[in-house]
Design a protein around this motif. Structure first.
Motif, PDB file in Angstrom:
ATOM      1  N   ASP A   1       0.831  -1.200   0.000  1.00  0.00           N
ATOM      2  CA  ASP A   1       0.000   0.000   0.000  1.00  0.00           C
ATOM      3  C   ASP A   1       0.867   1.252   0.000  1.00  0.00           C
ATOM      4  OD1 ASP A   1      -2.318  -1.519   0.246  1.00  0.00           O
ATOM      5  OD2 ASP A   1      -2.337  -1.384   2.429  1.00  0.00           O
ATOM      6  N   LEU A   2       0.321   2.300  -0.578  1.00  0.00           N
ATOM      7  CA  LEU A   2       0.856   3.655  -0.436  1.00  0.00           C
ATOM      8  C   LEU A   2      -0.196   4.466   0.309  1.00  0.00           C
ATOM      9  CD1 LEU A   2       2.323   4.146  -4.018  1.00  0.00           C
ATOM     10  CD2 LEU A   2       3.567   3.539  -1.930  1.00  0.00           C
ATOM     11  N   LEU A   3       0.152   4.927   1.496  1.00  0.00           N
ATOM     12  CA  LEU A   3      -0.808   5.574   2.390  1.00  0.00           C
ATOM     13  C   LEU A   3      -0.523   7.075   2.441  1.00  0.00           C
ATOM     14  CD1 LEU A   3      -3.052   5.033   4.569  1.00  0.00           C
ATOM     15  CD2 LEU A   3      -1.191   5.045   6.241  1.00  0.00           C
ATOM     16  N   PRO A   4      -1.511   7.931   2.113  1.00  0.00           N
ATOM     17  CA  PRO A   4      -1.270   9.373   2.211  1.00  0.00           C
ATOM     18  C   PRO A   4      -1.027   9.777   3.654  1.00  0.00           C
ATOM     19  CG  PRO A   4      -3.600   8.924   1.838  1.00  0.00           C
ATOM     20  CD  PRO A   4      -2.895   7.613   1.709  1.00  0.00           C
ATOM     21  N   ARG A   5      -0.019  10.605   3.854  1.00  0.00           N
ATOM     22  CA  ARG A   5       0.315  11.113   5.194  1.00  0.00           C
ATOM     23  C   ARG A   5       0.430  12.632   5.089  1.00  0.00           C
ATOM     24  NH1 ARG A   5       1.902   9.748  10.119  1.00  0.00           N
ATOM     25  NH2 ARG A   5       1.622   7.532   9.646  1.00  0.00           N
ATOM     26  N   ASP A   6      -0.564  13.326   5.634  1.00  0.00           N
ATOM     27  CA  ASP A   6      -0.635  14.790   5.577  1.00  0.00           C
ATOM     28  C   ASP A   6      -0.836  15.303   4.150  1.00  0.00           C
ATOM     29  OD1 ASP A   6      -0.014  14.560   8.280  1.00  0.00           O
ATOM     30  OD2 ASP A   6       2.099  14.964   7.977  1.00  0.00           O
ATOM     31  N   PHE A   7      -1.336  14.445   3.269  1.00  0.00           N
ATOM     32  CA  PHE A   7      -1.593  14.903   1.904  1.00  0.00           C
ATOM     33  C   PHE A   7      -2.743  15.902   1.897  1.00  0.00           C
ATOM     34  CE2 PHE A   7      -2.752  14.651  -2.565  1.00  0.00           C
ATOM     35  CZ  PHE A   7      -1.509  14.576  -3.168  1.00  0.00           C
ATOM     36  N   THR A   8      -3.757  15.660   2.744  1.00  0.00           N
ATOM     37  CA  THR A   8      -4.853  16.603   2.935  1.00  0.00           C
ATOM     38  C   THR A   8      -4.920  16.983   4.410  1.00  0.00           C
ATOM     39  OG1 THR A   8      -6.412  14.767   3.180  1.00  0.00           O
ATOM     40  CG2 THR A   8      -6.197  15.727   0.993  1.00  0.00           C
ATOM     41  N   ALA A   9      -5.592  18.095   4.718  1.00  0.00           N
ATOM     42  CA  ALA A   9      -5.627  18.590   6.095  1.00  0.00           C
ATOM     43  C   ALA A   9      -6.544  17.756   6.982  1.00  0.00           C
ATOM     44  CB  ALA A   9      -6.065  20.052   6.118  1.00  0.00           C
ATOM     45  N   ILE A  10      -7.608  17.213   6.406  1.00  0.00           N
ATOM     46  CA  ILE A  10      -8.537  16.345   7.135  1.00  0.00           C
ATOM     47  C   ILE A  10      -8.873  15.169   6.232  1.00  0.00           C
ATOM     48  CG2 ILE A  10      -9.505  18.259   8.476  1.00  0.00           C
ATOM     49  CD1 ILE A  10     -12.000  18.051   6.616  1.00  0.00           C
ATOM     50  N   ASN A  11      -9.658  14.243   6.743  1.00  0.00           N
ATOM     51  CA  ASN A  11     -10.144  13.141   5.920  1.00  0.00           C
ATOM     52  C   ASN A  11     -10.826  13.725   4.683  1.00  0.00           C
ATOM     53  OD1 ASN A  11     -11.483  10.974   4.761  1.00  0.00           O
ATOM     54  ND2 ASN A  11     -12.357  10.215   6.667  1.00  0.00           N
ATOM     55  N   PRO A  12     -10.315  13.448   3.473  1.00  0.00           N
ATOM     56  CA  PRO A  12     -10.905  14.071   2.287  1.00  0.00           C
ATOM     57  C   PRO A  12     -12.322  13.618   2.006  1.00  0.00           C
ATOM     58  CG  PRO A  12      -9.297  12.410   1.671  1.00  0.00           C
ATOM     59  CD  PRO A  12      -9.176  12.584   3.148  1.00  0.00           C
ATOM     60  N   ALA A  13     -12.747  12.521   2.618  1.00  0.00           N
ATOM     61  CA  ALA A  13     -14.128  12.040   2.459  1.00  0.00           C
ATOM     62  C   ALA A  13     -14.959  12.306   3.711  1.00  0.00           C
ATOM     63  CB  ALA A  13     -14.126  10.548   2.138  1.00  0.00           C
ATOM     64  N   ALA A  14     -14.539  13.281   4.538  1.00  0.00           N
ATOM     65  CA  ALA A  14     -15.247  13.565   5.792  1.00  0.00           C
ATOM     66  C   ALA A  14     -16.699  13.936   5.533  1.00  0.00           C
ATOM     67  CB  ALA A  14     -14.549  14.700   6.536  1.00  0.00           C
ATOM     68  N   PRO A  15     -17.621  13.433   6.371  1.00  0.00           N
ATOM     69  CA  PRO A  15     -19.048  13.734   6.171  1.00  0.00           C
ATOM     70  C   PRO A  15     -19.393  15.134   6.653  1.00  0.00           C
ATOM     71  CG  PRO A  15     -18.760  12.407   8.133  1.00  0.00           C
ATOM     72  CD  PRO A  15     -17.396  12.527   7.509  1.00  0.00           C
ATOM     73  N   ASP A  16     -20.521  15.631   6.200  1.00  0.00           N
ATOM     74  CA  ASP A  16     -21.023  16.902   6.716  1.00  0.00           C
ATOM     75  C   ASP A  16     -21.213  16.788   8.226  1.00  0.00           C
ATOM     76  OD1 ASP A  16     -21.093  17.776   4.123  1.00  0.00           O
ATOM     77  OD2 ASP A  16     -23.248  17.450   3.852  1.00  0.00           O
ATOM     78  N   GLY A  17     -20.772  17.808   8.924  1.00  0.00           N
ATOM     79  CA  GLY A  17     -20.840  17.806  10.378  1.00  0.00           C
ATOM     80  C   GLY A  17     -19.495  17.523  11.031  1.00  0.00           C
ATOM     81  N   ARG A  18     -18.526  17.006  10.253  1.00  0.00           N
ATOM     82  CA  ARG A  18     -17.191  16.732  10.799  1.00  0.00           C
ATOM     83  C   ARG A  18     -16.106  17.478  10.041  1.00  0.00           C
ATOM     84  NH1 ARG A  18     -17.802  15.196  15.656  1.00  0.00           N
ATOM     85  NH2 ARG A  18     -15.678  14.348  15.648  1.00  0.00           N
ATOM     86  N   GLU A  19     -16.494  18.300   9.066  1.00  0.00           N
ATOM     87  CA  GLU A  19     -15.503  18.945   8.216  1.00  0.00           C
ATOM     88  C   GLU A  19     -14.682  20.014   8.947  1.00  0.00           C
ATOM     89  OE1 GLU A  19     -19.389  21.215   7.593  1.00  0.00           O
ATOM     90  OE2 GLU A  19     -18.716  19.178   8.012  1.00  0.00           O
ATOM     91  N   ASN A  20     -15.156  20.471  10.099  1.00  0.00           N
ATOM     92  CA  ASN A  20     -14.419  21.498  10.841  1.00  0.00           C
ATOM     93  C   ASN A  20     -13.570  20.935  11.976  1.00  0.00           C
ATOM     94  OD1 ASN A  20     -15.424  23.672   9.288  1.00  0.00           O
ATOM     95  ND2 ASN A  20     -17.358  23.603  10.432  1.00  0.00           N
ATOM     96  N   VAL A  21     -13.516  19.615  12.107  1.00  0.00           N
ATOM     97  CA  VAL A  21     -12.668  19.008  13.135  1.00  0.00           C
ATOM     98  C   VAL A  21     -11.260  18.902  12.558  1.00  0.00           C
ATOM     99  CG1 VAL A  21     -12.285  17.008  14.615  1.00  0.00           C
ATOM    100  CG2 VAL A  21     -14.623  17.712  14.039  1.00  0.00           C
ATOM    101  N   ASP A  22     -10.400  19.829  12.979  1.00  0.00           N
ATOM    102  CA  ASP A  22      -9.047  19.929  12.434  1.00  0.00           C
ATOM    103  C   ASP A  22      -8.129  20.375  13.573  1.00  0.00           C
ATOM    104  OD1 ASP A  22      -6.837  20.052  10.819  1.00  0.00           O
ATOM    105  OD2 ASP A  22      -7.408  21.922   9.839  1.00  0.00           O
ATOM    106  N   GLY A  23      -7.475  19.431  14.222  1.00  0.00           N
ATOM    107  CA  GLY A  23      -6.716  19.722  15.426  1.00  0.00           C
ATOM    108  C   GLY A  23      -7.471  19.207  16.639  1.00  0.00           C
ATOM    109  N   GLN A  24      -7.046  19.589  17.815  1.00  0.00           N
ATOM    110  CA  GLN A  24      -7.676  19.082  19.042  1.00  0.00           C
ATOM    111  C   GLN A  24      -9.090  19.615  19.173  1.00  0.00           C
ATOM    112  OE1 GLN A  24      -5.402  19.676  22.592  1.00  0.00           O
ATOM    113  NE2 GLN A  24      -6.878  18.629  23.901  1.00  0.00           N
ATOM    114  N   PRO A  25     -10.082  18.711  19.248  1.00  0.00           N
ATOM    115  CA  PRO A  25     -11.471  19.173  19.362  1.00  0.00           C
ATOM    116  C   PRO A  25     -11.735  19.829  20.718  1.00  0.00           C
ATOM    117  CG  PRO A  25     -11.333  16.853  18.684  1.00  0.00           C
ATOM    118  CD  PRO A  25      -9.980  17.261  19.186  1.00  0.00           C
ATOM    119  N   THR A  26     -12.703  20.725  20.726  1.00  0.00           N
ATOM    120  CA  THR A  26     -13.196  21.307  21.972  1.00  0.00           C
ATOM    121  C   THR A  26     -14.596  20.808  22.195  1.00  0.00           C
ATOM    122  OG1 THR A  26     -13.952  23.264  20.785  1.00  0.00           O
ATOM    123  CG2 THR A  26     -11.773  23.371  21.775  1.00  0.00           C
ATOM    124  N   PHE A  27     -14.886  20.439  23.431  1.00  0.00           N
ATOM    125  CA  PHE A  27     -16.214  19.888  23.744  1.00  0.00           C
ATOM    126  C   PHE A  27     -16.924  20.796  24.723  1.00  0.00           C
ATOM    127  CE2 PHE A  27     -13.615  16.234  22.555  1.00  0.00           C
ATOM    128  CZ  PHE A  27     -14.402  15.652  21.586  1.00  0.00           C
TER     129      PHE A  27
END
Length: 423
Positions: free
Chosen positions: A397-423
């Protein structure tokens, strides 16, 4: 094996217009960012929004070659180059008896007359593409299968909200390109899989039949058939791939090796320390526990400001230590147009460079590294190999590492989770 497999390895017809069998490639596709002939383009969008685009052709020796491979996705819509090219670099087949050995690519070739015209269930649920078979006559035939296949669960998350918890769950898909070559009694499936999140899998499948001329004495074979009379020869499949990255179209990648080792103990368990070693010069390398390599861009960064890279992930692998050139798991060399094959390299422009060991011995500083990946399989025949032989696979396998900032297939509602989440 750690390299990815599609669920049940079964092609499935998807509701993606450009993947419907029989659709004209020219009608379904626009040119990729770096153009090639319209008949040599693959550009497909998977159900989760990821688009892969590339050029393809058949080489008389190497068989299927993919060039100018680009990736884009719902969360990363700009096409970004990953690879300059990827193809097989050799298939060395020595027999345990020591009496027989072949280099299937350089002795026979995966293109030309050995490249098979696809028929029957060879591309069920996919689209068959026509192209030159790589021979001197350039005969055009149906030689490439393009399909989309389910890859199992892509992600699953219960967001943990105490009042209105939400579960995100999605099936993944792969774009799959494959061709079939017949060398002797074996039929080899060259396959490349491109996933939703940027993963790439290269693998070689072997099927066909056991050679009726390769039955040996008991010490060198396995009893096949009734009783203990016929012994099919044990042998190796030493497959090499040649991978040329061009991350972000910038080139000039750096090679890095990472090793994680036990370094004392903490209050509850062992402490592990990970160190990075820059590999600036050509060389050969072997796997070790918690060791891995990546090719990292010198300039191309994701939206978080991190340099883009791809990590090599190796799977099941039998080392054939009888040849020095089939012992290293990975070899990095400076790009050289006459260094085409890992062994049996016969380009008259570089008569001294016969194997990857010759390519690497000068320890040249790498400004454009080529990665040669070797994956071995020791084939001990079994009754079930007759007939035809069930497919067995080897690859990586060739696995992307930091190729994109977040999961490129992230669902709506998770697209802003980038770094340590705040709850």
């Amino acid at each position: 094996m750690s390299y990815r497999k599609a669920a049940a390895a079964v092609a499935v017809v998807l509701s993606v217009p450009s993947l419907v069998a029989g659709l004209s490639p020219a009608a379904a596709q626009a040119a990729p960012p770096v153009s090639c002939l319209s008949s040599a383009i693959v550009k497909e969008t998977l159900p989760n929004g990821t688009t892969w685009e590339m050029c393809w052709h058949m080489d008389g020796r190497a068989g299927l070659v993919l060039d100018k491979v680009y990736f884009s996705a719902k969360r990363s819509p700009t096409p970004t180059q990953v690879l300059a090219s990827i193809r097989l670099g050799q298939l060395n087949v020595p027999y345990d008896s020591g009496e027989t050995e072949f280099n299937d690519l350089t002795d026979y070739g995966f293109g030309d007359g050995n490249l098979q015209t696809l028929t029957g269930d060879d591309c069920k649920g996919g689209s068959v593409r026509t192209g030159s078979d790589g021979g001197p006559e350039g005969t055009r035939r149906a030689v490439l299968c393009v399909s989309a296949e389910p890859a199992g669960l892509a992600y699953r998350l219960n967001d943990g909200d105490p009042d209105t918890p939400k579960v995100y769950s999605k099936q993944g898909y792969d774009l799959v390109l494959r061709s079939i070559s017949k060398v002797g009694w074996y039929e080899y499936v060259s396959e490349y899989r491109f996933g939703d999140s940027g993963e790439i899998t290269a693998r070689l499948g072997a099927t066909g039949d056991l050679s009726p001329g390769d039955y040996v004495k008991a010490d060198d074979g396995w009893p096949i058939g009734k009783g203990a009379k016929d012994y099919a020869a044990m042998h190796y499949h030493n497959a090499f791939w040649r991978v040329d990255f061009n991350i972000g179209g910038a080139g000039n990648e750096k090679v890095e090796q990472y090793d994680t080792k036990v370094n004392g103990r903490g209050t509850m368990g062992a402490k592990l320390t990970t160190t990075k070693t820059a590999i600036a010069k050509e060389g050969t390398f072997t796997t070790a526990n918690r060791r891995w390599w990546r090719l990292v861009s010198s300039t191309s960064k994701n939206a978080d400001g991190h340099l883009r890279s791809y990590q090599l992930v190796t799977g099941a692998n039998d080392v054939y230590e009888a040849h020095p050139e089939t012992t290293p798991d990975v070899t990095f060399t400076q790009a050289n147009p006459c260094e085409k094959f890992a062994t049996g390299n016969a380009d008259p422009q570089c008569p001294a460079a016969k194997t990857i060991l010759d390519f690497a011995k000068n320890k040249e500083t790498m400004t454009d590294p080529i990665m040669w990946v070797r994956v071995g399989f020791h084939h001990v025949p079994r009754d079930e190999d007759q007939s035809p032989m069930p497919l067995h696979w080897q690859g990586f396998d060739l696995l992307p590492r930091d190729f994109t900032a977040i999961n490129p297939a992230a669902p709506d509602g998770r697209e802003n989770v980038d770094g340590q989440p705040t709850f």
